[in-house]
Scaffold this active site. Structure first.
Site, PDB file in Angstrom:
ATOM      1  N   SER A 236       0.843  -1.205   0.000  1.00 26.09           N
ATOM      2  CA  SER A 236       0.000   0.000   0.000  1.00 26.09           C
ATOM      3  C   SER A 236       0.876   1.253   0.000  1.00 26.09           C
ATOM      4  O   SER A 236       2.028   1.230   0.445  1.00 26.09           O
ATOM      5  CB  SER A 236      -0.934  -0.015   1.207  1.00 26.09           C
ATOM      6  N   CYS A 291      -4.060  -4.605  -7.657  1.00 26.98           N
ATOM      7  CA  CYS A 291      -3.614  -3.216  -7.825  1.00 26.98           C
ATOM      8  C   CYS A 291      -3.955  -2.704  -9.212  1.00 26.98           C
ATOM      9  O   CYS A 291      -3.865  -1.512  -9.475  1.00 26.98           O
ATOM     10  CB  CYS A 291      -2.121  -3.111  -7.585  1.00 26.98           C
ATOM     11  N   GLU A 391      -8.451   4.085  -2.282  1.00 28.13           N
ATOM     12  CA  GLU A 391      -8.460   2.708  -2.802  1.00 28.13           C
ATOM     13  C   GLU A 391      -9.318   1.860  -1.862  1.00 28.13           C
ATOM     14  O   GLU A 391      -9.041   1.779  -0.665  1.00 28.13           O
ATOM     15  CB  GLU A 391      -7.030   2.154  -2.829  1.00 28.13           C
TER      16      GLU A 391
HETATM   17  P1  NAD Z   1       0.530  -3.825   2.892  1.00 26.58           P
HETATM   18  O1  NAD Z   1       1.105  -2.481   2.601  1.00 26.58           O
HETATM   19  O2  NAD Z   1      -0.313  -3.987   4.104  1.00 26.58           O
HETATM   20  O3  NAD Z   1       1.715  -4.918   3.041  1.00 26.58           O
HETATM   21  C1  NAD Z   1       2.705  -5.075   2.048  1.00 26.58           C
HETATM   22  C2  NAD Z   1       3.983  -5.587   2.711  1.00 26.58           C
HETATM   23  O4  NAD Z   1       4.484  -4.581   3.604  1.00 26.58           O
HETATM   24  C3  NAD Z   1       3.776  -6.839   3.563  1.00 26.58           C
HETATM   25  O5  NAD Z   1       4.875  -7.707   3.381  1.00 26.58           O
HETATM   26  C4  NAD Z   1       3.740  -6.294   4.994  1.00 26.58           C
HETATM   27  O6  NAD Z   1       4.204  -7.210   5.961  1.00 26.58           O
HETATM   28  C5  NAD Z   1       4.658  -5.100   4.907  1.00 26.58           C
HETATM   29  N1  NAD Z   1       4.291  -4.013   5.838  1.00 26.58           N
HETATM   30  C6  NAD Z   1       3.051  -3.707   6.305  1.00 26.58           C
HETATM   31  N2  NAD Z   1       3.115  -2.609   7.084  1.00 26.58           N
HETATM   32  C7  NAD Z   1       4.416  -2.222   7.098  1.00 26.58           C
HETATM   33  C8  NAD Z   1       5.106  -1.143   7.719  1.00 26.58           C
HETATM   34  N3  NAD Z   1       4.471  -0.240   8.474  1.00 26.58           N
HETATM   35  N4  NAD Z   1       6.441  -1.029   7.527  1.00 26.58           N
HETATM   36  C9  NAD Z   1       7.106  -1.923   6.759  1.00 26.58           C
HETATM   37  N5  NAD Z   1       6.488  -2.972   6.136  1.00 26.58           N
HETATM   38  C10 NAD Z   1       5.156  -3.118   6.312  1.00 26.58           C
HETATM   39  O7  NAD Z   1      -0.247  -4.270   1.570  1.00 26.58           O
HETATM   40  P2  NAD Z   1      -1.222  -5.512   1.352  1.00 26.58           P
HETATM   41  O8  NAD Z   1      -2.513  -5.215   2.025  1.00 26.58           O
HETATM   42  O9  NAD Z   1      -0.530  -6.759   1.651  1.00 26.58           O
HETATM   43  O10 NAD Z   1      -1.426  -5.423  -0.229  1.00 26.58           O
HETATM   44  C11 NAD Z   1      -2.394  -4.630  -0.829  1.00 26.58           C
HETATM   45  C12 NAD Z   1      -1.849  -3.275  -1.257  1.00 26.58           C
HETATM   46  O11 NAD Z   1      -0.736  -3.463  -2.136  1.00 26.58           O
HETATM   47  C13 NAD Z   1      -2.857  -2.480  -2.063  1.00 26.58           C
HETATM   48  O12 NAD Z   1      -2.738  -1.120  -1.700  1.00 26.58           O
HETATM   49  C14 NAD Z   1      -2.439  -2.693  -3.501  1.00 26.58           C
HETATM   50  O13 NAD Z   1      -2.826  -1.675  -4.395  1.00 26.58           O
HETATM   51  C15 NAD Z   1      -0.948  -2.731  -3.340  1.00 26.58           C
HETATM   52  N6  NAD Z   1      -0.330  -3.449  -4.457  1.00 26.58           N
HETATM   53  C16 NAD Z   1       0.326  -2.707  -5.377  1.00 26.58           C
HETATM   54  C17 NAD Z   1       0.890  -3.340  -6.468  1.00 26.58           C
HETATM   55  C18 NAD Z   1       1.589  -2.539  -7.502  1.00 26.58           C
HETATM   56  O14 NAD Z   1       2.221  -3.145  -8.354  1.00 26.58           O
HETATM   57  N7  NAD Z   1       1.543  -1.228  -7.488  1.00 26.58           N
HETATM   58  C19 NAD Z   1       0.800  -4.735  -6.614  1.00 26.58           C
HETATM   59  C20 NAD Z   1       0.127  -5.462  -5.629  1.00 26.58           C
HETATM   60  C21 NAD Z   1      -0.437  -4.795  -4.555  1.00 26.58           C
END
Ligand code: NAD
Length: 507
Positions: A236, A291, A391
């Site tokens: 995210s 995404c 989103e």
């Molecule tokens: P998320 O941000 O919650 O987690 C992603 C990763 O970050 C995980 O491995 C998690 O453990 C880690 N994380 C979570 N909080 C963190 C923090 N404070 N500090 C460091 N690391 C942390 O995302 P999600 O819910 O797993 O995935 C969905 C999101 O990802 C959506 O917003 C989607 O749009 C985005 N996404 C983007 C793409 C792209 O290519 N732009 C692709 C897939 C998903």
């Protein structure tokens, strides 16, 4: 294929780490993993302690000298075997994805296939790593460029593509001569562990690929480790921006891909039936947890809007929602209970803000045990509404009415996210004008999910990507290598040359 569970003797098995070719569970915290279709806790995932992160980076650092000395062809041969193993184990991998993420089995197979395409691209390593060469850049002087590996690199991946997104990163990073530490999402980590073990079966030396499970503290420890040279992050936007800032401050190369709000424009001349079919899959596939999901449709002209909403509503009401393991379902549950509640909250919010809720999927959230929300459709959404701005990452499609293509372009360009977009039209000039003017990284013309194939690179604009290079494909070769230019001359032996004090030219 081995079982993903690190310790089957426990009442609730714990998914552990993969370091130096060994699986293990440390003594630290663990968190539950749920089956989103039933709400049951099926496993737990170990959270890496600081010492575990240190151990993983040390394993990668120790494996680096021998690995970077291997030939690109030797690395590519391991990838050929790896691809074959992933294909042969696709059913087992897809089953785990559906069990932990919730997406329907067909969709899980779809992401495995797109992931495999990235392994196939990495199999071209000898070609991809070729440099340039110029003979006689000066008299008797030759010059060439080459791409050298960075060292130990890390990848942090999201929950919505537990197979494909890790495969966007490490096959290409490895063939470029780097060693890798992966931190997958803690919500659905088992598929990454299963696939990671296949790398060893394919002949990858121990320590070249390592996987740690965990949350923010594992990510922070990876960023703080001076031996980690580069970080690829997908998740995210808030986290992507923080990771980009933290890793940049720590002097690392970083690419951080974030959230999205992808618009589809439907022109008055569009083939409406085909546009509706395309939009159904793009908006509601994977329960909207993509995404590149289309979450907003901008209709040009009121007649287009009325016709599209009527056709969409009928088809949306006919979608089948249920467990991803049962055939015939179009969409499964959302990944967690809090996320389900958040999506329902967005729908409540849209109603309160005055949008027209044409199809309401909220009843499924209370009728079923798993984390279900039915597909929902809003019409007459306006740009100041929260359902438009943020989103939602759920099965909610918003229709916004615009008077002209210019107005649609202006609306889309004003949004903070810029991942993907598409236009449905029969007019080539309109499609070309749209592609030129739109400030979005990936554009489709009558293609609702314009996810680039593995030999192009993937990335959004604006707050959908922090960093300069896109992920996978040619940009990944640039991201995971450092360029060096070597200039050499071999003066004839016995000739004593005079000292020259003028800056050398190309004579
Ligand atoms: P998320 O941000 O919650 O987690 C992603 C990763 O970050 C995980 O491995 C998690 O453990 C880690 N994380 C979570 N909080 C963190 C923090 N404070 N500090 C460091 N690391 C942390 O995302 P999600 O819910 O797993 O995935 C969905 C999101 O990802 C959506 O917003 C989607 O749009 C985005 N996404 C983007 C793409 C792209 O290519 N732009 C692709 C897939 C998903």
């Amino acid at each position: 294929m081995a079982d993903p569970l690190a310790n089957k003797s426990q009442a609730t098995p714990i998914v552990g780490h993969l370091i130096g070719g060994d699986r293990f569970v440390d003594a630290g915290d663990s968190a539950p993993i749920f089956n989103p279709a039933t709400g049951e806790e099926t496993r737990r995932v170990a959270f890496a302690e600081a010492a575990t992160v240190e151990r993983a980076v040390s394993a990668a650092a120790d494996a680096l000298p021998a690995w970077r000395a291997t030939t690109p062809l030797a690395r590519a041969r391991i990838m050929f075997r790896f691809k074959d193993l992933v294909e042969r184990n696709a059913d087992a991998i897809a089953a785990v994805v559906t069990e932990e993420h919730g997406k329907v089995l067909d969709d899980a197979h779809g992401e495995i296939k797109r992931g495999i395409e990235n392994i196939e691209y990495a199999c071209g390593a000898p070609e991809l790593l070729k440099g340039e060469h110029s003979r006689n850049v000066g008299t008797g002087v030759d010059s060439w460029s080459e791409r050298q590996s960075l060292g130990v690199v890390a990848g942090i991946t999201p929950s919505n593509f537990p197979v494909m997104v890790p495969l966007w990163m490490y096959p290409i990073a490895l063939v470029c001569g780097n060693t890798f530490v992966l931190k997958p999402s803690e919500r659905d980590p088992s598929a990454a562990v299963l696939i990671g073990e296949l790398l060893s079966d394919a002949g990858l030396p121990n320590g070249v690929f390592n996987l740690i499970n965990g949350d923010k503290s594992a990510v922070d420890a990876l960023i703080a480790d001076d031996r980690v040279q580069a970080v690829s992050f997908v998740g995210s936007t808030g986290v992507a921006q923080a990771v980009h800032q933290g890793a940049s401050r720590a002097g690392k190369r970083v690419q951080a891909l974030g959230s999205a709000k992808n618009h589809a424009v439907v022109m008055p001349d569009a083939d409406l039936d085909n546009a509706v079919s395309a939009l159904l899959g793009a908006a509601y596939g994977s329960c909207g947890e993509r995404c590149m999901a289309i979450s907003v449709v901008v209709t040009v002209g009121d007649e287009t809007g009325d016709a599209l909403v009527a056709a969409l509503a009928e088809r949306v009401r006919g979608l089948n929602v249920g467990a991803g393991t049962e055939s015939g379902n179009d969409l499964g549950p959302l990944i967690t209970e809090p996320h389900r509640d958040r999506v329902v909250g967005f729908i409540d919010d849209g109603v309160d803000a005055g949008a027209d809720l044409v199809v309401d999927g909220r009843s499924l959230a209370t009728d079923r045990d798993g984390y279900f929300v039915g597909p929902s459709l809003f019409d007459r959404v306006s740009p100041e509404m929260r359902i438009y701005k943020e989103e939602i990452f759920g099965p909610v499609l918003c229709v916004v009415r615009a008077d002209s293509l210019d107005a649609a372009i202006e609306l889309i360009n004003a949004h903070e996210y810029g991942n993907g977009t598409c236009i449905f039209t029969r007019d080539g000039a309109a499609a070309r004008a749209f592609s030129d003017a739109i400030q979005i990284g990936m554009v489709g013309v009558n293609v609702p999910l314009p996810v680039p194939v593995a030999y192009y690179s993937f990335g959004g604009w604006k707050r959908s990507l922090f960093g300069d290079l896109h992920i996978y494909g040619p940009d990944a070769v640039r991201f995971y290598t450092r360029q060096k230019v070597i200039t050499q001359r071999w003066p004839s032996s016995g000739v004593i040359e005079k000292a020259k004090f003028a800056f050398p030219g190309s004579d």
